[in-house]
Design a protein around this motif. Structure first.
Motif, mmCIF file in Angstrom:
data_model
loop_
_atom_site.group_PDB
_atom_site.id
_atom_site.type_symbol
_atom_site.label_atom_id
_atom_site.label_comp_id
_atom_site.label_asym_id
_atom_site.label_seq_id
_atom_site.Cartn_x
_atom_site.Cartn_y
_atom_site.Cartn_z
ATOM 1 N N VAL A 263 0.861 -1.186 0.000
ATOM 2 C CA VAL A 263 0.000 0.000 0.000
ATOM 3 C C VAL A 263 0.895 1.233 0.000
ATOM 4 O O VAL A 263 1.852 1.309 0.779
ATOM 5 N N ALA A 264 0.569 2.206 -0.862
ATOM 6 C CA ALA A 264 1.325 3.457 -0.891
ATOM 7 C C ALA A 264 1.017 4.263 0.363
ATOM 8 O O ALA A 264 -0.126 4.283 0.839
ATOM 9 N N VAL A 265 2.014 4.938 0.904
ATOM 10 C CA VAL A 265 1.834 5.657 2.160
ATOM 11 C C VAL A 265 0.747 6.720 2.058
ATOM 12 O O VAL A 265 0.025 6.982 3.026
ATOM 13 N N GLU A 266 0.575 7.306 0.877
ATOM 14 C CA GLU A 266 -0.458 8.335 0.722
ATOM 15 C C GLU A 266 -1.871 7.762 0.770
ATOM 16 O O GLU A 266 -2.845 8.514 0.865
ATOM 17 N N ASN A 267 -1.991 6.440 0.702
ATOM 18 C CA ASN A 267 -3.305 5.792 0.769
ATOM 19 C C ASN A 267 -3.638 5.275 2.161
ATOM 20 O O ASN A 267 -4.604 4.535 2.342
ATOM 21 N N ILE A 268 -2.835 5.648 3.152
ATOM 22 C CA ILE A 268 -3.062 5.183 4.524
ATOM 23 C C ILE A 268 -3.350 6.383 5.418
ATOM 24 O O ILE A 268 -2.698 7.420 5.312
ATOM 25 N N MET A 269 -4.347 6.237 6.281
ATOM 26 C CA MET A 269 -4.604 7.264 7.285
ATOM 27 C C MET A 269 -4.941 6.603 8.611
ATOM 28 O O MET A 269 -5.359 5.439 8.648
ATOM 29 N N ALA A 270 -4.739 7.334 9.687
ATOM 30 C CA ALA A 270 -4.969 6.781 11.021
ATOM 31 C C ALA A 270 -5.534 7.854 11.928
ATOM 32 O O ALA A 270 -5.279 9.046 11.745
ATOM 33 N N SER A 271 -6.298 7.409 12.907
ATOM 34 C CA SER A 271 -6.873 8.331 13.886
ATOM 35 C C SER A 271 -6.361 8.002 15.277
ATOM 36 O O SER A 271 -5.985 6.866 15.573
ATOM 37 N N ALA A 272 -6.376 9.023 16.130
ATOM 38 C CA ALA A 272 -5.998 8.861 17.532
ATOM 39 C C ALA A 272 -6.779 9.883 18.343
ATOM 40 O O ALA A 272 -7.416 10.788 17.801
ATOM 41 N N ARG A 273 -6.709 9.733 19.678
ATOM 42 C CA ARG A 273 -7.482 10.612 20.553
ATOM 43 C C ARG A 273 -6.813 11.955 20.787
ATOM 44 O O ARG A 273 -7.448 12.889 21.272
ATOM 45 N N SER A 274 -5.508 12.064 20.447
ATOM 46 C CA SER A 274 -4.788 13.312 20.686
ATOM 47 C C SER A 274 -3.750 13.512 19.598
ATOM 48 O O SER A 274 -3.343 12.571 18.903
ATOM 49 N N GLU A 275 -3.313 14.763 19.455
ATOM 50 C CA GLU A 275 -2.262 15.069 18.485
ATOM 51 C C GLU A 275 -0.980 14.316 18.823
ATOM 52 O O GLU A 275 -0.266 13.853 17.936
ATOM 53 N N GLY A 276 -0.705 14.180 20.116
ATOM 54 C CA GLY A 276 0.484 13.440 20.526
ATOM 55 C C GLY A 276 0.455 11.999 20.063
ATOM 56 O O GLY A 276 1.486 11.428 19.700
ATOM 57 N N GLY A 277 -0.741 11.414 20.068
ATOM 58 C CA GLY A 277 -0.887 10.029 19.631
ATOM 59 C C GLY A 277 -0.665 9.836 18.144
ATOM 60 O O GLY A 277 -0.464 8.703 17.689
ATOM 61 N N LEU A 278 -0.687 10.936 17.382
ATOM 62 C CA LEU A 278 -0.502 10.855 15.932
ATOM 63 C C LEU A 278 0.935 11.142 15.500
ATOM 64 O O LEU A 278 1.279 10.969 14.334
ATOM 65 N N ALA A 279 1.756 11.580 16.443
ATOM 66 C CA ALA A 279 3.101 12.036 16.089
ATOM 67 C C ALA A 279 3.899 10.959 15.363
ATOM 68 O O ALA A 279 4.548 11.226 14.335
ATOM 69 N N LYS A 280 3.864 9.719 15.869
ATOM 70 C CA LYS A 280 4.693 8.651 15.291
ATOM 71 C C LYS A 280 4.223 8.294 13.878
ATOM 72 O O LYS A 280 5.049 8.145 12.971
ATOM 73 N N VAL A 281 2.900 8.148 13.681
ATOM 74 C CA VAL A 281 2.435 7.769 12.339
ATOM 75 C C VAL A 281 2.679 8.901 11.349
ATOM 76 O O VAL A 281 2.984 8.655 10.177
ATOM 77 N N ARG A 282 2.555 10.130 11.803
ATOM 78 C CA ARG A 282 2.840 11.254 10.899
ATOM 79 C C ARG A 282 4.309 11.279 10.506
ATOM 80 O O ARG A 282 4.656 11.628 9.371
ATOM 81 N N SER A 283 5.181 10.867 11.421
ATOM 82 C CA SER A 283 6.610 10.818 11.088
ATOM 83 C C SER A 283 6.897 9.743 10.037
ATOM 84 O O SER A 283 7.934 9.785 9.362
ATOM 85 N N MET A 284 5.970 8.790 9.891
ATOM 86 C CA MET A 284 6.089 7.747 8.868
ATOM 87 C C MET A 284 5.503 8.196 7.535
ATOM 88 O O MET A 284 5.569 7.461 6.549
ATOM 89 N N GLY A 285 4.910 9.394 7.504
ATOM 90 C CA GLY A 285 4.280 9.894 6.282
ATOM 91 C C GLY A 285 2.809 9.589 6.180
ATOM 92 O O GLY A 285 2.171 9.871 5.164
#
Length: 274
Positions: free
Chosen positions: A29-51
């Motif tokens: 799967v291309a990274v631009e086709n993946i999205m994820a949700s979390a309860r806080s901005e802090g919880g999204l930091a790691k996945v955002r660092s992956m693109g």
């Protein structure tokens, strides 16, 4: 095989990162086709660092993605599914990686005839050397099973189990045991350091030895004990180590750890005798 569709994750923790990371690394799967949700901005930091695109809106993930991975803790799942139920349509595929939660429970929480695939990936899927066991829900078709296989087989060994109840067994055997393997590598490395090897050298040698031994089990047509016997010369160094492991109850200790993990997954009361 590349899968050209939007893949979403409800939950952006370790399992999301492992699965998504494996999908990206394998080109599934291309990274631009993946999205994820979390309860806080802090919880999204790691996945955002992956693109990976992150959001605080669970319903947005469900609305935009064809396949949605349920990757939250079991006690959080009911509230999350209640929140997104209105956005779930029967053309979605829900892939659960939530421990101790059945397909039927998820179907009941959603309240629709939505296809659900219960899976158990272990964390080595992140490096495409994991195990993924699965069992399809009531409304899964062969197409859904094939789609899930296409997404997850590149991450490691893929297996549909004979019954859903066996996922709890696999949880202890495959889901918990990477921790046991890491402990074994650490113990072997400590022994190497004790006898004079530099720490990094000892750790690398121990990890590679475990990897190579596992590969022999998978690829050689011999029982693991026969492979062990092949290394043991009469009166030699290896049989001395095997003797000491057996004297300490090595096999029983390992079996007890795996069985304990399985029974914990099954909800059995834990009793400890010291």
């Amino acid at each position: 095989m590349s899968v050209d569709m939007k893949i979403g994750f409800l939950g952006a923790g370790n399992m999301c990162q492992a699965i998504a990371g494996g999908m990206i690394a394998s080109g599934t799967v291309a990274v631009e086709n993946i999205m994820a949700s979390a309860r806080s901005e802090g919880g999204l930091a790691k996945v955002r660092s992956m693109g990976i695109r992150g959001t605080l809106d669970n319903c947005q993930v469900v609305a935009e993605c064809s396949v949605v991975f349920l990757a939250v803790k079991p006690h959080i799942l009911p509230g999350v599914l209640e929140q997104v139920a209105g956005s779930v349509t029967e053309d979605k595929l829900l892939v659960s990686v939530v421990n101790c939660t059945t397909n039927q429970q998820i179907e009941d929480l959603v309240g629709k005839k939505v296809p659900v695939m219960r899976t158990l990936p272990n964390t080595p899927v992140k490096v495409r050397s994991g195990v993924v066991v699965a069992y399809p829900g009531t409304h899964c078709t062969p197409h859904h099973t094939s789609l899930c296989k296409s997404l997850m087989e590149p991450l490691g060994l893929w297996s549909i189990l004979p019954t859903e109840a066996l996922i709890d067994v696999a949880s202890g055997l495959c889901g918990s045991s990477p921790a046991f393997m890491f402990m074994m590598v650490d113990a072997m490395a400590d022994a190497g350091v004790r006898m004079g090897l530099p720490r990094q050298v000892a750790a690398s040698l121990s990890a590679q030895t475990m990897q190579g031994s596992a590969k022999m089990v998978l690829e050689c047509d011999e029982h693991p004990l026969q492979l062990a016997n092949n290394v043991c010369s009469p009166g030699g160094t290896t049989i001395e180590g095997v003797y000491r492991l057996n004297r300490a109850g090595f096999k029983g200790i390992v079996m007890d750890a795996v069985i304990g993990s399985i029974e914990k997954t099954q909800g059995k009361e834990m009793r400890y005798n010291y």
